[in-house]
Enzyme design. Structure first.
Site, PDB file in Angstrom:
ATOM      1  N   TYR A  89       0.582  23.919 -10.720  1.00  0.00           N
ATOM      2  CA  TYR A  89      -0.126  24.190 -11.974  1.00  0.00           C
ATOM      3  C   TYR A  89      -1.533  24.708 -11.733  1.00  0.00           C
ATOM      4  O   TYR A  89      -2.209  24.307 -10.793  1.00  0.00           O
ATOM      5  CB  TYR A  89      -0.245  22.904 -12.813  1.00  0.00           C
ATOM      6  CG  TYR A  89       1.063  22.348 -13.299  1.00  0.00           C
ATOM      7  CD1 TYR A  89       1.670  22.851 -14.448  1.00  0.00           C
ATOM      8  CD2 TYR A  89       1.675  21.299 -12.623  1.00  0.00           C
ATOM      9  CE1 TYR A  89       2.861  22.322 -14.902  1.00  0.00           C
ATOM     10  CE2 TYR A  89       2.873  20.767 -13.079  1.00  0.00           C
ATOM     11  CZ  TYR A  89       3.471  21.285 -14.218  1.00  0.00           C
ATOM     12  OH  TYR A  89       4.646  20.758 -14.666  1.00  0.00           O
ATOM     13  N   ARG A  91      -4.148  24.754 -14.675  1.00  0.00           N
ATOM     14  CA  ARG A  91      -4.368  24.563 -16.099  1.00  0.00           C
ATOM     15  C   ARG A  91      -5.531  23.614 -16.411  1.00  0.00           C
ATOM     16  O   ARG A  91      -5.645  23.090 -17.513  1.00  0.00           O
ATOM     17  CB  ARG A  91      -3.108  24.026 -16.778  1.00  0.00           C
ATOM     18  CG  ARG A  91      -2.622  22.677 -16.268  1.00  0.00           C
ATOM     19  CD  ARG A  91      -1.392  22.254 -17.041  1.00  0.00           C
ATOM     20  NE  ARG A  91      -0.817  21.032 -16.517  1.00  0.00           N
ATOM     21  CZ  ARG A  91       0.381  20.555 -16.904  1.00  0.00           C
ATOM     22  NH1 ARG A  91       1.086  21.201 -17.797  1.00  0.00           N
ATOM     23  NH2 ARG A  91       0.855  19.444 -16.388  1.00  0.00           N
ATOM     24  N   ASN A 155       7.426  12.373 -21.448  1.00  0.00           N
ATOM     25  CA  ASN A 155       7.276  13.130 -20.203  1.00  0.00           C
ATOM     26  C   ASN A 155       6.051  12.647 -19.424  1.00  0.00           C
ATOM     27  O   ASN A 155       4.919  12.802 -19.890  1.00  0.00           O
ATOM     28  CB  ASN A 155       7.095  14.629 -20.502  1.00  0.00           C
ATOM     29  CG  ASN A 155       8.404  15.358 -20.650  1.00  0.00           C
ATOM     30  OD1 ASN A 155       9.452  14.856 -20.261  1.00  0.00           O
ATOM     31  ND2 ASN A 155       8.353  16.558 -21.206  1.00  0.00           N
ATOM     32  N   ARG A 157       3.748  12.964 -16.059  1.00  0.00           N
ATOM     33  CA  ARG A 157       3.366  13.741 -14.890  1.00  0.00           C
ATOM     34  C   ARG A 157       2.162  13.048 -14.260  1.00  0.00           C
ATOM     35  O   ARG A 157       1.043  13.132 -14.782  1.00  0.00           O
ATOM     36  CB  ARG A 157       3.018  15.185 -15.271  1.00  0.00           C
ATOM     37  CG  ARG A 157       4.149  15.938 -15.945  1.00  0.00           C
ATOM     38  CD  ARG A 157       5.320  16.178 -14.995  1.00  0.00           C
ATOM     39  NE  ARG A 157       6.403  16.919 -15.656  1.00  0.00           N
ATOM     40  CZ  ARG A 157       7.435  16.369 -16.256  1.00  0.00           C
ATOM     41  NH1 ARG A 157       7.545  15.044 -16.302  1.00  0.00           N
ATOM     42  NH2 ARG A 157       8.369  17.109 -16.816  1.00  0.00           N
ATOM     43  N   LYS A 215      17.259   9.509 -22.049  1.00  0.00           N
ATOM     44  CA  LYS A 215      17.868  10.578 -21.257  1.00  0.00           C
ATOM     45  C   LYS A 215      18.087  10.105 -19.827  1.00  0.00           C
ATOM     46  O   LYS A 215      17.186   9.559 -19.195  1.00  0.00           O
ATOM     47  CB  LYS A 215      16.977  11.816 -21.299  1.00  0.00           C
ATOM     48  CG  LYS A 215      16.937  12.459 -22.687  1.00  0.00           C
ATOM     49  CD  LYS A 215      15.962  13.614 -22.770  1.00  0.00           C
ATOM     50  CE  LYS A 215      14.529  13.100 -22.855  1.00  0.00           C
ATOM     51  NZ  LYS A 215      13.556  14.216 -23.049  1.00  0.00           N
ATOM     52  N   ALA A 218      22.115  13.685 -15.259  1.00  0.00           N
ATOM     53  CA  ALA A 218      23.520  14.091 -15.212  1.00  0.00           C
ATOM     54  C   ALA A 218      24.458  13.048 -15.820  1.00  0.00           C
ATOM     55  O   ALA A 218      25.587  13.377 -16.197  1.00  0.00           O
ATOM     56  CB  ALA A 218      23.932  14.377 -13.769  1.00  0.00           C
ATOM     57  N   ALA A 242      15.402  21.322 -18.900  1.00  0.00           N
ATOM     58  CA  ALA A 242      16.658  20.719 -19.366  1.00  0.00           C
ATOM     59  C   ALA A 242      16.399  19.656 -20.427  1.00  0.00           C
ATOM     60  O   ALA A 242      17.063  19.621 -21.476  1.00  0.00           O
ATOM     61  CB  ALA A 242      17.420  20.124 -18.189  1.00  0.00           C
ATOM     62  N   GLY A 243      15.435  18.768 -20.172  1.00  0.00           N
ATOM     63  CA  GLY A 243      15.136  17.727 -21.142  1.00  0.00           C
ATOM     64  C   GLY A 243      14.589  18.282 -22.442  1.00  0.00           C
ATOM     65  O   GLY A 243      14.881  17.760 -23.530  1.00  0.00           O
ATOM     66  N   ASP A 244      13.803  19.352 -22.353  1.00  0.00           N
ATOM     67  CA  ASP A 244      13.252  19.986 -23.553  1.00  0.00           C
ATOM     68  C   ASP A 244      14.369  20.593 -24.397  1.00  0.00           C
ATOM     69  O   ASP A 244      14.344  20.520 -25.631  1.00  0.00           O
ATOM     70  CB  ASP A 244      12.246  21.071 -23.168  1.00  0.00           C
ATOM     71  CG  ASP A 244      11.222  20.586 -22.165  1.00  0.00           C
ATOM     72  OD1 ASP A 244      10.845  19.399 -22.245  1.00  0.00           O
ATOM     73  OD2 ASP A 244      10.811  21.384 -21.299  1.00  0.00           O
TER      74      ASP A 244
END
Length: 292
Positions: A89, A91, A155, A157, A215, A218, A242-244
């Protein structure tokens, strides 16, 4: 943010756009929902390109504010042979960090407070200063008070937070505002809580969340005490976003009146389409899971 991902085996790079809430917003717009995106971008050519691209996807950018002398964030995606991704990143000074001080924010918040559904994530909180975090949670409370719903994705991070304790504190405050909670078991374990799906769901409900969907990658998703598996086992090409995508498929279905378990299947189908293509927001193709 601006997204860089490998375009071909020769080492070329593909320039696109992404970010967890943006990814979900674009999928919702493609699914036919009316979407406004509240953020700040700069007054540079890349920002102008982002605004045009989002509008072309069907997003109403009236709440996308311009922060003078600023620019968007940038991230690059690298994937391994199993399709698992890592991010780099740039940002730390992105315009989005200043959204709650950007010109026009008061009017934008007034409009956003009337939303049928407000969606944000722990990353949304992570990139903001404390006053911005408080402003976002206050907006969520206003949406609920006005009869709207609030969806929150946990989420996590680690690099965006001083430590896990700080992240947990803000996560818990956010969960208390939401009507739909969307935690990921992997993130909950990383932040220092139990990774057992039922325990995660119980914790989020105890904090004030209405419905909670955990979530599980798989394995699928825990919905109403039962695991709903994906309809097919896939070998992913790129798991970015994928989660989004799951969030968008699930939220669209729930807004349409679909039962939670069937909404989870809709989320799995959209996420399954995404992971078989490069980038967090693949271009539409014949296999796109936006119909039915």
């Amino acid at each position: 943010m601006i997204e860089l991902s490998r375009a071909d085996a020769a080492g070329g790079w593909r320039l696109a756009h992404g970010g967890d809430t943006l990814n979900t917003a674009i999928h919702l717009a493609r699914l036919g929902d009316r979407v406004r995106y509240l953020t700040a971008i700069g007054d540079d050519p890349f920002s102008a390109g982002l605004r045009a691209d989002w509008a072309a996807e069907g997003i109403n950018t009236a709440l996308t504010l311009t922060e003078p002398n600023a620019s968007p964030g940038l991230y690059a995606i690298a994937t391994d042979d199993a399709g698992e991704r890592t991010f780099t990143y740039w940002r730390s000074d992105s315009a989005a960090r200043r959204v709650f001080g950007a010109p026009g924010i008061a009017a934008a918040v007034e409009q956003a407070a009337s939303a049928d559904l407000l969606g944000f994530s722990l990353i949304s909180l992570a990139i903001l200063p404390d006053e911005g975090r408080n402003a976002l949670l206050a907006l969520a409370e206003r949406v609920r008070a006005n009869g709207g719903g609030v969806a929150f994705d946990g989420n996590y991070r680690p690099r965006l937070w001083r430590d896990a304790a700080e992240a947990r504190s803000w996560r818990d405050r956010a969960v208390a505002t939401c009507s739909i909670g969307l935690p990921t078991a992997e993130d909950e374990a990383l932040i220092g809580d139990a990774d057992y799906a039922a325990a995660i769901a119980a914790r989020w409900r105890s904090l004030g969340a209405g419905e909670v969907v955990v979530k599980l990658g798989a394995r699928g998703a825990l919905v109403d005490g039962e695991i709903v598996p994906p309809p097919a086992r896939l070998t992913p090409r790129d798991t970015s976003g994928a989660g989004d995508a799951f969030n968008a498929g699930y939220l669209h279905a729930r807004l349409s009146g679909t039962a939670p378990a069937d909404a989870a299947l809709a989320g799995h189908r959209l996420a399954g389409w995404v992971v078989m293509r490069p980038g967090a927001i693949p271009g539409r193709d014949d296999g796109a899971a936006y119909d039915g």
